[in-house]
Design a protein around this motif. Structure first.
Motif, PDB file in Angstrom:
ATOM      1  N   ASP A   1     -82.079  18.654  55.583  1.00 26.68           N
ATOM      2  CA  ASP A   1     -80.875  17.896  55.892  1.00 26.68           C
ATOM      3  C   ASP A   1     -79.661  18.827  55.843  1.00 26.68           C
ATOM      4  O   ASP A   1     -79.452  19.543  54.859  1.00 26.68           O
ATOM      5  CB  ASP A   1     -80.716  16.765  54.880  1.00 26.68           C
TER       6      ASP A   1
ATOM      7  N   SER B   1     -86.265  12.206  52.723  1.00 25.40           N
ATOM      8  CA  SER B   1     -84.998  12.433  53.424  1.00 25.40           C
ATOM      9  C   SER B   1     -84.730  13.911  53.694  1.00 25.40           C
ATOM     10  O   SER B   1     -83.620  14.281  54.084  1.00 25.40           O
ATOM     11  CB  SER B   1     -83.842  11.833  52.615  1.00 25.40           C
ATOM     12  N   ASN B   2     -85.735  14.756  53.491  1.00 23.68           N
ATOM     13  CA  ASN B   2     -85.611  16.202  53.733  1.00 23.68           C
ATOM     14  C   ASN B   2     -84.486  16.829  52.907  1.00 23.68           C
ATOM     15  O   ASN B   2     -83.751  17.693  53.376  1.00 23.68           O
ATOM     16  CB  ASN B   2     -85.384  16.480  55.226  1.00 23.68           C
ATOM     17  N   ARG B   3     -84.408  16.393  51.658  1.00 22.95           N
ATOM     18  CA  ARG B   3     -83.386  16.903  50.754  1.00 22.95           C
ATOM     19  C   ARG B   3     -84.037  17.547  49.522  1.00 22.95           C
ATOM     20  O   ARG B   3     -83.615  17.340  48.387  1.00 22.95           O
ATOM     21  CB  ARG B   3     -82.431  15.775  50.339  1.00 22.95           C
TER      22      ARG B   3
ATOM     23  N   PHE C   1     -77.166  18.411  52.995  1.00 18.03           N
ATOM     24  CA  PHE C   1     -77.772  18.857  51.744  1.00 18.03           C
ATOM     25  C   PHE C   1     -77.751  20.376  51.658  1.00 18.03           C
ATOM     26  O   PHE C   1     -77.455  20.950  50.601  1.00 18.03           O
ATOM     27  CB  PHE C   1     -79.201  18.336  51.643  1.00 18.03           C
ATOM     28  N   ARG C   2     -78.046  21.046  52.774  1.00 15.22           N
ATOM     29  CA  ARG C   2     -78.001  22.505  52.791  1.00 15.22           C
ATOM     30  C   ARG C   2     -76.601  22.998  52.444  1.00 15.22           C
ATOM     31  O   ARG C   2     -76.425  23.946  51.659  1.00 15.22           O
ATOM     32  CB  ARG C   2     -78.413  23.041  54.162  1.00 15.22           C
TER      33      ARG C   2
ATOM     34  N   SER D   1     -86.079  12.054  47.909  1.00 17.35           N
ATOM     35  CA  SER D   1     -85.579  13.338  48.400  1.00 17.35           C
ATOM     36  C   SER D   1     -86.564  13.971  49.375  1.00 17.35           C
ATOM     37  O   SER D   1     -86.162  14.576  50.376  1.00 17.35           O
ATOM     38  CB  SER D   1     -85.322  14.285  47.224  1.00 17.35           C
TER      39      SER D   1
END
Length: 315
Positions: free
Chosen positions: A215, A254-256, A218-219, A251
């Protein structure tokens, strides 16, 4: 008692090569007759450590995991070597913490029940009690009866799953080689609902092209927290870093996730199970308890004994 010597290491390796099996029989309530206070003493020390440092449960669970994945659950990760090349000196183990909690529990147990309770069992109980303090009382039976190993070498840590492994099939092999299942891998990964990781472990994921699956927001948040400093730390589960809960699986979905071995759980092979666990907190805690017991049953070939000092072999 002495630091682990090269002579002892060689002797232990010869026993392993000869395929000498131990005669351990693990069972719940193992110390009911020989040291009735054993589990309560361990819990008391874990609770006191947690009261002083809310991050210690994650460290104790990780310590148990790193012990079990190297020649079985024999307390070998606690040993020190005269040449500085024990398991704890290997790169994957340099960030392990919680040794002093095990030492304090062991000292009390030696005073109460001399040469009775193994360091390996203390470590298994401490991991269970870490879940107990974080959940406000969730407790499960942990079989006891492990013996303490006499072999601990940094070169033996290749069986530890690397945080940089993104391929779910390759990651699963680290578990299946130990007799654990793909489902055990998904469930045990839920321990990452607790704990932190150094930015240097995953900084390669923070460039725009390195990991298109992460995400973007997030990155950017991870970049801010790391601030180009590999020694900075971030929570493995930003949703609830001090809560033993299902936030971790949210997480993943949600690709976090911070490290790639957590992102590895999102493919079709495992994502259905991740969704199940994320939707049902009690299913997660029950599944985690069962998987921890299975992992805690891992054995090595080292015959072992009960140590008096968890950092030293008995001579």
């Amino acid at each position: 008692m002495a630091a682990l010597s090269l002579v002892a290491v060689v002797a232990g390796m010869l026993l392993q090569e000869a395929g000498v099996a131990d005669a351990q029989t693990l069972r719940a309530g193992y110390y009911d007759q020989t040291c009735r206070a054993a589990e309560s003493i361990v819990f008391d020390e874990v609770q006191k450590a947690w009261n002083a440092d809310r991050s210690i449960p994650a460290s104790l669970i990780r310590l148990h995991f790193h012990d079990c994945f190297v020649n079985g659950c024999d307390g070998s990760v606690l040993l020190e070597a005269s040449d500085g090349q024990a398991e704890k000196n290997a790169m994957p183990n340099l960030s392990l913490r919680g040794y002093e909690v095990i030492d304090r529990a062991k000292a009390r147990l030696e005073a109460a029940c001399k040469e009775t309770v193994s360091c390996a069992d203390i470590l298994a109980y401490a991991a269970r009690d870490s879940v107990r303090v974080m959940t406000g009382g969730y407790v499960y039976a942990v079989p006891g009866g492990r013996l303490d190993g006499t072999v601990s070498r940094a070169t033996m840590t290749g069986d530890l799953p690397p945080p940089t492994q993104r391929n779910v099939d390759q990651l699963a092999q680290y578990f299946t080689r130990k007799g654990l299942s793909l489902d055990d891998m998904v469930v045990l990964s839920g321990a990452h609902t607790l704990g932190v990781v150094h930015c240097g472990t995953f900084s390669y994921r923070l460039t725009n092209d390195a990991d298109k699956g992460m995400d973007a927001a997030f990155r950017n948040d991870l970049r801010r927290q790391c601030n180009n400093n590999p020694n900075n730390v971030v929570a493995l589960d930003a949703g609830s870093p001090y809560g033993f809960d299902i936030s971790y699986y949210g997480s993943v979905l949600s690709n976090r996730t911070v490290i790639e071995s957590d992102a590895a759980l999102n493919p079709p092979k495992t994502v259905a199970r991740v969704r199940q666990l994320q939707a049902n907190p009690s299913l997660f805690t029950d599944s985690f308890a069962a998987a921890m017991v299975r992992m805690g049953n891992l054995r090595g070939c080292n015959p072992g004994k009960v140590r008096v000092n968890c950092r030293r072999i008995r001579t």
